[in-house]
Design a protein around this motif. Sequence first.
Motif, PDB file in Angstrom:
ATOM      1  N   THR A  44       0.835  -1.198   0.000  1.00  0.00           N
ATOM      2  CA  THR A  44       0.000   0.000   0.000  1.00  0.00           C
ATOM      3  C   THR A  44       0.869   1.247   0.000  1.00  0.00           C
ATOM      4  O   THR A  44       2.085   1.166   0.198  1.00  0.00           O
ATOM      5  CB  THR A  44      -0.919   0.049   1.238  1.00  0.00           C
ATOM      6  N   SER A  45       0.246   2.407  -0.216  1.00  0.00           N
ATOM      7  CA  SER A  45       0.959   3.685  -0.215  1.00  0.00           C
ATOM      8  C   SER A  45       0.435   4.554   0.922  1.00  0.00           C
ATOM      9  O   SER A  45      -0.312   5.507   0.692  1.00  0.00           O
ATOM     10  CB  SER A  45       0.768   4.402  -1.558  1.00  0.00           C
ATOM     11  N   VAL A  46       0.808   4.201   2.136  1.00  0.00           N
ATOM     12  CA  VAL A  46       0.378   4.943   3.313  1.00  0.00           C
ATOM     13  C   VAL A  46       1.582   5.703   3.864  1.00  0.00           C
ATOM     14  O   VAL A  46       2.651   5.122   4.037  1.00  0.00           O
ATOM     15  CB  VAL A  46      -0.202   3.990   4.385  1.00  0.00           C
ATOM     16  N   PRO A  47       1.430   6.991   4.154  1.00  0.00           N
ATOM     17  CA  PRO A  47       2.587   7.785   4.592  1.00  0.00           C
ATOM     18  C   PRO A  47       3.025   7.471   6.019  1.00  0.00           C
ATOM     19  O   PRO A  47       2.226   7.068   6.863  1.00  0.00           O
ATOM     20  CB  PRO A  47       2.056   9.222   4.494  1.00  0.00           C
ATOM     21  N   ALA A 133     -18.006   5.647 -16.323  1.00  0.00           N
ATOM     22  CA  ALA A 133     -17.348   4.542 -15.619  1.00  0.00           C
ATOM     23  C   ALA A 133     -16.413   5.095 -14.561  1.00  0.00           C
ATOM     24  O   ALA A 133     -15.800   6.146 -14.741  1.00  0.00           O
ATOM     25  CB  ALA A 133     -16.578   3.657 -16.589  1.00  0.00           C
ATOM     26  N   VAL A 134     -16.337   4.374 -13.449  1.00  0.00           N
ATOM     27  CA  VAL A 134     -15.397   4.701 -12.378  1.00  0.00           C
ATOM     28  C   VAL A 134     -14.562   3.452 -12.122  1.00  0.00           C
ATOM     29  O   VAL A 134     -15.096   2.363 -11.943  1.00  0.00           O
ATOM     30  CB  VAL A 134     -16.130   5.121 -11.092  1.00  0.00           C
ATOM     31  N   GLN A 135     -13.259   3.637 -12.125  1.00  0.00           N
ATOM     32  CA  GLN A 135     -12.333   2.515 -11.975  1.00  0.00           C
ATOM     33  C   GLN A 135     -11.710   2.527 -10.588  1.00  0.00           C
ATOM     34  O   GLN A 135     -11.446   3.586 -10.020  1.00  0.00           O
ATOM     35  CB  GLN A 135     -11.243   2.629 -13.041  1.00  0.00           C
ATOM     36  N   ILE A 136     -11.501   1.341 -10.040  1.00  0.00           N
ATOM     37  CA  ILE A 136     -10.824   1.183  -8.749  1.00  0.00           C
ATOM     38  C   ILE A 136      -9.801   0.068  -8.916  1.00  0.00           C
ATOM     39  O   ILE A 136     -10.135  -1.027  -9.381  1.00  0.00           O
ATOM     40  CB  ILE A 136     -11.809   0.818  -7.626  1.00  0.00           C
ATOM     41  N   VAL A 137      -8.549   0.336  -8.563  1.00  0.00           N
ATOM     42  CA  VAL A 137      -7.497  -0.670  -8.740  1.00  0.00           C
ATOM     43  C   VAL A 137      -6.793  -0.925  -7.412  1.00  0.00           C
ATOM     44  O   VAL A 137      -6.836  -0.103  -6.500  1.00  0.00           O
ATOM     45  CB  VAL A 137      -6.464  -0.233  -9.805  1.00  0.00           C
ATOM     46  N   THR A 138      -6.154  -2.075  -7.329  1.00  0.00           N
ATOM     47  CA  THR A 138      -5.385  -2.398  -6.129  1.00  0.00           C
ATOM     48  C   THR A 138      -4.292  -3.407  -6.463  1.00  0.00           C
ATOM     49  O   THR A 138      -4.314  -4.042  -7.525  1.00  0.00           O
ATOM     50  CB  THR A 138      -6.315  -2.960  -5.026  1.00  0.00           C
ATOM     51  N   ASN A 139      -3.368  -3.519  -5.549  1.00  0.00           N
ATOM     52  CA  ASN A 139      -2.278  -4.484  -5.695  1.00  0.00           C
ATOM     53  C   ASN A 139      -2.833  -5.907  -5.574  1.00  0.00           C
ATOM     54  O   ASN A 139      -3.707  -6.189  -4.753  1.00  0.00           O
ATOM     55  CB  ASN A 139      -1.239  -4.235  -4.593  1.00  0.00           C
ATOM     56  N   TRP A 140      -2.318  -6.813  -6.400  1.00  0.00           N
ATOM     57  CA  TRP A 140      -2.738  -8.217  -6.375  1.00  0.00           C
ATOM     58  C   TRP A 140      -2.659  -8.810  -4.966  1.00  0.00           C
ATOM     59  O   TRP A 140      -3.507  -9.598  -4.550  1.00  0.00           O
ATOM     60  CB  TRP A 140      -1.864  -9.035  -7.331  1.00  0.00           C
ATOM     61  N   PHE A 141      -1.641  -8.425  -4.202  1.00  0.00           N
ATOM     62  CA  PHE A 141      -1.433  -9.002  -2.874  1.00  0.00           C
ATOM     63  C   PHE A 141      -2.279  -8.343  -1.788  1.00  0.00           C
ATOM     64  O   PHE A 141      -2.297  -8.822  -0.656  1.00  0.00           O
ATOM     65  CB  PHE A 141       0.045  -8.907  -2.486  1.00  0.00           C
ATOM     66  N   LEU A 143      -5.269  -8.414  -0.487  1.00  0.00           N
ATOM     67  CA  LEU A 143      -6.490  -9.216  -0.500  1.00  0.00           C
ATOM     68  C   LEU A 143      -7.664  -8.506   0.176  1.00  0.00           C
ATOM     69  O   LEU A 143      -8.801  -8.582  -0.294  1.00  0.00           O
ATOM     70  CB  LEU A 143      -6.241 -10.564   0.183  1.00  0.00           C
ATOM     71  N   LYS A 144      -7.400  -7.785   1.281  1.00  0.00           N
ATOM     72  CA  LYS A 144      -8.474  -7.060   1.964  1.00  0.00           C
ATOM     73  C   LYS A 144      -9.077  -6.003   1.047  1.00  0.00           C
ATOM     74  O   LYS A 144     -10.293  -5.812   1.005  1.00  0.00           O
ATOM     75  CB  LYS A 144      -7.955  -6.405   3.249  1.00  0.00           C
ATOM     76  N   SER A 145      -8.215  -5.317   0.338  1.00  0.00           N
ATOM     77  CA  SER A 145      -8.690  -4.279  -0.577  1.00  0.00           C
ATOM     78  C   SER A 145      -9.499  -4.884  -1.717  1.00  0.00           C
ATOM     79  O   SER A 145     -10.562  -4.367  -2.090  1.00  0.00           O
ATOM     80  CB  SER A 145      -7.497  -3.491  -1.146  1.00  0.00           C
ATOM     81  N   ILE A 149     -13.402  -3.941  -2.438  1.00  0.00           N
ATOM     82  CA  ILE A 149     -13.854  -3.381  -3.716  1.00  0.00           C
ATOM     83  C   ILE A 149     -14.965  -4.232  -4.300  1.00  0.00           C
ATOM     84  O   ILE A 149     -15.978  -3.713  -4.791  1.00  0.00           O
ATOM     85  CB  ILE A 149     -12.669  -3.269  -4.703  1.00  0.00           C
ATOM     86  N   ALA A 150     -14.808  -5.536  -4.243  1.00  0.00           N
ATOM     87  CA  ALA A 150     -15.840  -6.433  -4.770  1.00  0.00           C
ATOM     88  C   ALA A 150     -17.137  -6.290  -3.988  1.00  0.00           C
ATOM     89  O   ALA A 150     -18.230  -6.334  -4.561  1.00  0.00           O
ATOM     90  CB  ALA A 150     -15.345  -7.875  -4.733  1.00  0.00           C
ATOM     91  N   ARG A 151     -17.034  -6.099  -2.655  1.00  0.00           N
ATOM     92  CA  ARG A 151     -18.233  -5.937  -1.826  1.00  0.00           C
ATOM     93  C   ARG A 151     -19.008  -4.684  -2.189  1.00  0.00           C
ATOM     94  O   ARG A 151     -20.219  -4.602  -1.956  1.00  0.00           O
ATOM     95  CB  ARG A 151     -17.866  -5.896  -0.337  1.00  0.00           C
ATOM     96  N   LEU A 152     -18.336  -3.695  -2.769  1.00  0.00           N
ATOM     97  CA  LEU A 152     -19.029  -2.475  -3.190  1.00  0.00           C
ATOM     98  C   LEU A 152     -19.969  -2.735  -4.367  1.00  0.00           C
ATOM     99  O   LEU A 152     -20.896  -1.971  -4.606  1.00  0.00           O
ATOM    100  CB  LEU A 152     -18.015  -1.402  -3.613  1.00  0.00           C
TER     101      LEU A 152
END
Length: 199
Positions: A44-47, A133-141, A143-145, A149-152
């Motif tokens: 993730t990209s968290v500061p 369209a609205v796109q949402i992406v995440t890192n393959w690893f 899993l929580k994300s 996203i799928a639950r949305l």
Amino acid sequence: MENWIEEKLVLISDTVKLIPLEKTHRDGLLKAASDGKLWELWYTSVPSATNIDAYIETALNQKAQGLEYPFTVFDVNTDTIIGCTRFYTLQPEHRRLEIGYTWYAQSYQRTGINTHCKYLLLQYAFEQLNCIAVQIVTNWFNLKSREAIARLGAKQDGILRNHRINDDGSFRDTVVFSITETEWMSVKKTLNYKMAYYS
């Protein structure tokens, strides 16, 4: 492009408030990220304390160029900063954008906060910006994300293999999800149901 999203956009529900990111949010963001030491999640990209200033500066520069619109997420009930999210890859000519750079303090994860935030963002994107369209992406690893996203109600479009090179030289596979204009009403109904459940 700079005028596609209003300059002082504030999105509010009875649970969360999204206001434009400011430098004055620095300490609050750092405190939120410290809840769970989120920067230790390599995918993730968290500061952290070492890069929070650069993180904010980059986000504000991208906003000034009309490329992104970063928000700070507040808990409405306590007026406490609990995370960050943003619109990015703004494409008004194609009526598309992405939602991402989203993270919340660990104690707020899986509490319904993400549902409220995404509802506000998606509602604005589809009902005010008329996105197709609205796109949402995440890192393959991440899993929580991916699960969140799928639950949305977003559908997985595919996986971009070796999409990016990470700071350590490894390669990132990116999972791409999206919600289309024709799907929004059904997704909206589902999110309203979920928010009523959490309240």
